[in-house]
Scaffold this motif. Structure first.
Motif: not given
Length: 133
Positions: A92-94, A96-97, A111
């Motif tokens: 999920t963070a990737c 967002l990035i 992110g």
């Protein structure tokens, strides 16, 4: 592992040949694909070097034995938590990035913060909580 190293050395040579051919095909005007294919060659050679240096330390593996069987690969390949949510958070963070790169900087920062948090949690998963040892 010797066979794997040879395969990656050959792949690296192939990617250099393919990048050079592609560069001549587009008259050296396309500056996204040419370095990317050369980078593929470099990464293939890095993997080949790593596999070859690891092979020197560990000796012959089942893949190097002409009469080797698939069952010789049996065994533990790692330690994995049975129900870990940290990889989902990293994914999920990737996302967002990548979304932040396309839309706005604040999403990118969100992110990155989430990525640091979830990566830290995933790395130290076996140091605390349910699976601590």
């Amino acid at each position: 592992m010797k066979v794997s190293a040879i395969i990656f050395w050959i792949l690296g040579v192939f990617f250099v040949f393919a990048a050079t051919l592609y560069a001549f095909w587009v008259d050296w005007t396309e500056w996204a694909g040419i370095p990317a294919i050369y980078a593929l060659a470099a990464m293939s050679w890095m993997i080949a070097w790593y596999v070859q240096s690891t092979d020197k330390r560990h000796g012959l593996g089942p893949s190097d034995d002409v009469d080797g069987e698939i069952t010789e690969y049996a065994g533990t390949y790692g330690t994995f938590a049975p129900s870990s949510w940290w990889p989902l958070g990293v994914a999920t963070a990737c996302a967002l990035i990548v979304t932040g790169l396309a839309i706005d900087w604040w999403i990118l920062l969100l992110g990155v913060v989430a990525g640091v948090y979830f990566t830290y949690g995933w790395v130290y998963e076996f140091s605390r909580g349910k699976y601590a040892h």
